[in-house]
Design a protein around this motif. Structure first.
Motif, PDB file in Angstrom:
ATOM      1  N   PRO A  25     -28.709  12.227  39.279  1.00 55.31           N
ATOM      2  CA  PRO A  25     -29.478  13.169  38.459  1.00 55.31           C
ATOM      3  C   PRO A  25     -28.651  13.618  37.260  1.00 55.31           C
ATOM      4  O   PRO A  25     -27.418  13.722  37.346  1.00 55.31           O
ATOM      5  CB  PRO A  25     -29.764  14.326  39.421  1.00 55.31           C
ATOM      6  N   THR A  26     -29.315  13.893  36.140  1.00 62.76           N
ATOM      7  CA  THR A  26     -28.585  14.154  34.897  1.00 62.76           C
ATOM      8  C   THR A  26     -28.370  15.619  34.590  1.00 62.76           C
ATOM      9  O   THR A  26     -27.479  15.962  33.825  1.00 62.76           O
ATOM     10  CB  THR A  26     -29.339  13.548  33.715  1.00 62.76           C
ATOM     11  N   GLY A  27     -29.220  16.493  35.125  1.00 65.66           N
ATOM     12  CA  GLY A  27     -29.248  17.841  34.595  1.00 65.66           C
ATOM     13  C   GLY A  27     -30.041  17.822  33.294  1.00 65.66           C
ATOM     14  O   GLY A  27     -30.326  16.749  32.739  1.00 65.66           O
ATOM     15  N   PRO A  28     -30.436  18.979  32.774  1.00 64.02           N
ATOM     16  CA  PRO A  28     -31.274  19.026  31.572  1.00 64.02           C
ATOM     17  C   PRO A  28     -30.538  18.478  30.349  1.00 64.02           C
ATOM     18  O   PRO A  28     -29.351  18.718  30.159  1.00 64.02           O
ATOM     19  CB  PRO A  28     -31.576  20.520  31.401  1.00 64.02           C
ATOM     20  N   PHE A  29     -31.260  17.728  29.524  1.00 59.83           N
ATOM     21  CA  PHE A  29     -30.721  17.288  28.233  1.00 59.83           C
ATOM     22  C   PHE A  29     -31.828  17.372  27.189  1.00 59.83           C
ATOM     23  O   PHE A  29     -33.009  17.248  27.502  1.00 59.83           O
ATOM     24  CB  PHE A  29     -30.146  15.871  28.309  1.00 59.83           C
ATOM     25  N   HIS A  30     -31.421  17.623  25.946  1.00 63.29           N
ATOM     26  CA  HIS A  30     -32.369  17.821  24.853  1.00 63.29           C
ATOM     27  C   HIS A  30     -32.577  16.516  24.097  1.00 63.29           C
ATOM     28  O   HIS A  30     -31.658  15.715  23.933  1.00 63.29           O
ATOM     29  CB  HIS A  30     -31.847  18.890  23.891  1.00 63.29           C
ATOM     30  N   GLY A  31     -33.790  16.303  23.648  1.00 65.48           N
ATOM     31  CA  GLY A  31     -34.083  15.103  22.887  1.00 65.48           C
ATOM     32  C   GLY A  31     -35.419  15.217  22.191  1.00 65.48           C
ATOM     33  O   GLY A  31     -36.015  16.295  22.122  1.00 65.48           O
ATOM     34  N   ARG A  32     -35.910  14.083  21.673  1.00 67.32           N
ATOM     35  CA  ARG A  32     -37.219  14.039  21.024  1.00 67.32           C
ATOM     36  C   ARG A  32     -37.988  12.841  21.544  1.00 67.32           C
ATOM     37  O   ARG A  32     -37.409  11.782  21.774  1.00 67.32           O
ATOM     38  CB  ARG A  32     -37.086  13.908  19.500  1.00 67.32           C
ATOM     39  N   TYR A  33     -39.280  13.017  21.698  1.00 68.77           N
ATOM     40  CA  TYR A  33     -40.161  11.904  22.006  1.00 68.77           C
ATOM     41  C   TYR A  33     -40.911  11.517  20.734  1.00 68.77           C
ATOM     42  O   TYR A  33     -41.474  12.380  20.057  1.00 68.77           O
ATOM     43  CB  TYR A  33     -41.179  12.277  23.089  1.00 68.77           C
ATOM     44  N   ARG A  34     -40.924  10.243  20.437  1.00 65.64           N
ATOM     45  CA  ARG A  34     -41.802   9.712  19.403  1.00 65.64           C
ATOM     46  C   ARG A  34     -43.106   9.296  20.081  1.00 65.64           C
ATOM     47  O   ARG A  34     -43.161   9.204  21.304  1.00 65.64           O
ATOM     48  CB  ARG A  34     -41.138   8.509  18.737  1.00 65.64           C
TER      49      ARG A  34
ATOM     50  N   ALA B  11     -37.320   9.603  39.514  1.00 65.65           N
ATOM     51  CA  ALA B  11     -38.252  10.577  38.942  1.00 65.65           C
ATOM     52  C   ALA B  11     -37.588  11.347  37.812  1.00 65.65           C
ATOM     53  O   ALA B  11     -36.369  11.514  37.788  1.00 65.65           O
ATOM     54  CB  ALA B  11     -38.755  11.542  40.016  1.00 65.65           C
ATOM     55  N   LYS B  12     -38.422  11.822  36.895  1.00 66.44           N
ATOM     56  CA  LYS B  12     -37.946  12.552  35.720  1.00 66.44           C
ATOM     57  C   LYS B  12     -38.917  13.687  35.428  1.00 66.44           C
ATOM     58  O   LYS B  12     -40.122  13.580  35.682  1.00 66.44           O
ATOM     59  CB  LYS B  12     -37.876  11.596  34.520  1.00 66.44           C
ATOM     60  N   VAL B  13     -38.399  14.777  34.893  1.00 60.74           N
ATOM     61  CA  VAL B  13     -39.216  15.891  34.429  1.00 60.74           C
ATOM     62  C   VAL B  13     -38.954  16.081  32.941  1.00 60.74           C
ATOM     63  O   VAL B  13     -37.794  16.145  32.511  1.00 60.74           O
ATOM     64  CB  VAL B  13     -38.891  17.193  35.190  1.00 60.74           C
TER      65      VAL B  13
ATOM     66  N   ALA C 138     -46.688   9.989  24.900  1.00 60.79           N
ATOM     67  CA  ALA C 138     -46.394  11.013  23.896  1.00 60.79           C
ATOM     68  C   ALA C 138     -47.185  10.670  22.646  1.00 60.79           C
ATOM     69  O   ALA C 138     -47.088   9.554  22.139  1.00 60.79           O
ATOM     70  CB  ALA C 138     -44.900  11.049  23.586  1.00 60.79           C
ATOM     71  N   SER C 139     -47.999  11.611  22.169  1.00 56.82           N
ATOM     72  CA  SER C 139     -48.854  11.342  21.020  1.00 56.82           C
ATOM     73  C   SER C 139     -48.320  11.932  19.727  1.00 56.82           C
ATOM     74  O   SER C 139     -48.852  11.653  18.649  1.00 56.82           O
ATOM     75  CB  SER C 139     -50.268  11.880  21.275  1.00 56.82           C
ATOM     76  N   LEU C 140     -47.270  12.741  19.807  1.00 58.45           N
ATOM     77  CA  LEU C 140     -46.617  13.322  18.639  1.00 58.45           C
ATOM     78  C   LEU C 140     -45.115  13.210  18.816  1.00 58.45           C
ATOM     79  O   LEU C 140     -44.622  13.083  19.939  1.00 58.45           O
ATOM     80  CB  LEU C 140     -46.961  14.811  18.492  1.00 58.45           C
ATOM     81  N   GLU C 141     -44.382  13.299  17.712  1.00 57.26           N
ATOM     82  CA  GLU C 141     -42.933  13.435  17.828  1.00 57.26           C
ATOM     83  C   GLU C 141     -42.624  14.898  18.120  1.00 57.26           C
ATOM     84  O   GLU C 141     -42.876  15.775  17.288  1.00 57.26           O
ATOM     85  CB  GLU C 141     -42.225  13.000  16.544  1.00 57.26           C
ATOM     86  N   VAL C 142     -42.103  15.160  19.310  1.00 59.92           N
ATOM     87  CA  VAL C 142     -41.890  16.534  19.755  1.00 59.92           C
ATOM     88  C   VAL C 142     -40.501  16.688  20.363  1.00 59.92           C
ATOM     89  O   VAL C 142     -39.982  15.765  20.991  1.00 59.92           O
ATOM     90  CB  VAL C 142     -42.953  16.966  20.802  1.00 59.92           C
ATOM     91  N   PRO C 143     -39.877  17.858  20.188  1.00 61.81           N
ATOM     92  CA  PRO C 143     -38.595  18.131  20.847  1.00 61.81           C
ATOM     93  C   PRO C 143     -38.837  18.496  22.299  1.00 61.81           C
ATOM     94  O   PRO C 143     -39.696  19.323  22.611  1.00 61.81           O
ATOM     95  CB  PRO C 143     -38.031  19.324  20.055  1.00 61.81           C
ATOM     96  N   ILE C 144     -38.086  17.890  23.196  1.00 65.05           N
ATOM     97  CA  ILE C 144     -38.300  18.121  24.629  1.00 65.05           C
ATOM     98  C   ILE C 144     -36.963  18.410  25.314  1.00 65.05           C
ATOM     99  O   ILE C 144     -35.886  18.159  24.767  1.00 65.05           O
ATOM    100  CB  ILE C 144     -38.982  16.912  25.314  1.00 65.05           C
ATOM    101  N   ILE C 145     -37.062  18.963  26.512  1.00 66.19           N
ATOM    102  CA  ILE C 145     -35.931  19.076  27.427  1.00 66.19           C
ATOM    103  C   ILE C 145     -36.281  18.227  28.634  1.00 66.19           C
ATOM    104  O   ILE C 145     -37.304  18.460  29.288  1.00 66.19           O
ATOM    105  CB  ILE C 145     -35.658  20.524  27.840  1.00 66.19           C
ATOM    106  N   ALA C 146     -35.481  17.203  28.904  1.00 65.83           N
ATOM    107  CA  ALA C 146     -35.784  16.264  29.984  1.00 65.83           C
ATOM    108  C   ALA C 146     -34.682  16.298  31.028  1.00 65.83           C
ATOM    109  O   ALA C 146     -33.555  16.741  30.763  1.00 65.83           O
ATOM    110  CB  ALA C 146     -35.957  14.857  29.438  1.00 65.83           C
TER     111      ALA C 146
END
Length: 296
Positions: free
Chosen positions: A31-40, A50-52, A70-78
């Motif tokens: 498991p990774t712990g939370p990380f910040h990123g963007r979805y295109r 599994a992932k959240v 993902a239908s928009l480019e959005v900042p997420i925490i995964a």
């Protein structure tokens, strides 16, 4: 499943992955712990583990056999929440082309159900059975470089068509239709992404989206789970983290570069998002990267 075997083999060959534009394969043994990123705008498929993914205050959990659109480019925490050395997390994502979606809608105006006004930019469904075969064929193409330039566009178009006629169809129509609600919000998102260091004028963004300020604010938050100001703030702070990590830049200078006039406000909001002040957070990230590299 052959799809899993192909993704497993590709995960160790970044050069092969790069032969297909917009393809990314991820494998994690813990498991990774939370990380910040963007979805295109993309299709994300989990094959094992599994992932959240969190968009604002909404959480989207997807495990083996499920996919996320993902239908928009959005900042997420995964966060990868299920992975082990014996059963590594394995997933891949593929960007979606709005032009291909638009072309298919023009050529074949299939009647998809309307998109609910409160539909967010992310959606999780079971992976449609019909998608498995074309996805298998796509992941096999990097090993066949002579076939790739001819077959890849055809297979991607097939995948897009099947998505349009599957559970995600209404959402994908919103990507492809120029005057759809999601497409108009996407215009505002594109502007914010390109100009995140500038002052934000919600009224001007609403005009760009062709909506009244009240309607724009409501639809923007429904899609992204964030207000326009919160959305801009996350983009700013993610860019600050990237600059601090890649360049080791002065904290105050980075704050000014991404649009903050007050170093103290920058540090306070950075800590609120990432859990530590900018200098300490970037130093820890560099230590973690060094440790990970030394273990390879």
């Amino acid at each position: 499943m052959r799809l899993t075997r192909q993704a497993e083999a590709l995960s160790a060959d970044q050069e092969a992955i790069a032969r297909i534009d917009g393809l990314r394969v991820t494998r994690r043994t813990a498991p990774t712990g939370p990380f910040h990123g963007r979805y295109r705008p993309s299709l994300c498929v989990v094959l094992r583990g599994a992932k959240v993914s969190r968009l604002g205050n909404r959480s989207f959990c997807y495990s083996a056999g499920k996919c996320l659109i993902a239908s928009l480019e959005v900042p997420i925490i995964a966060e990868v929440v299920e992975a082990s050395p014996e059963a590594p997390y394995l997933a891949f994502s593929l960007t979606l082309d709005p032009v291909t979606i638009s072309d298919l809608l023009v050529e074949h105006d299939n009647a998809a159900p309307p998109l609910h006004a409160d539909t967010p930019a992310l959606s999780v469904e079971a992976l449609p059975e019909a998608l498995i075969d074309p996805l298998e064929r796509l992941l096999a193409l990097p090993a066949r470089p002579n076939d790739l330039p001819v077959l890849e566009p055809m297979i991607r178009r097939e995948i897009t068509w099947l998505l349009l006629n599957g559970p995600h169809g209404a959402m994908l129509r919103q990507i492809g239709l120029a005057e759809s609600r999601m497409a108009r919000i996407a215009r505002a998102v594109t502007w914010i992404r390109a100009n995140f260091a500038q002052s934000l004028n919600v009224g001007e963004l609403a005009t760009l989206a062709g909506m009244s300020p009240t309607t724009f604010h409501r639809h923007f938050k429904a899609a992204t789970a964030l207000t326009p100001v919160q959305f801009q703030k996350q983009l700013r702070l993610q860019e600050a983290r990237r600059l601090l990590l890649s360049e080791g830049s002065d904290v105050a200078r980075v704050g000014f570069e991404i649009g903050y006039d007050s170093p103290s406000q920058f540090s306070r909001e950075y800590r609120r998002l990432f859990g530590a002040p900018p200098g300490r957070d970037s130093a820890q990230l560099r230590r973690d990267m060094t440790a990970a590299t030394s273990e390879l």
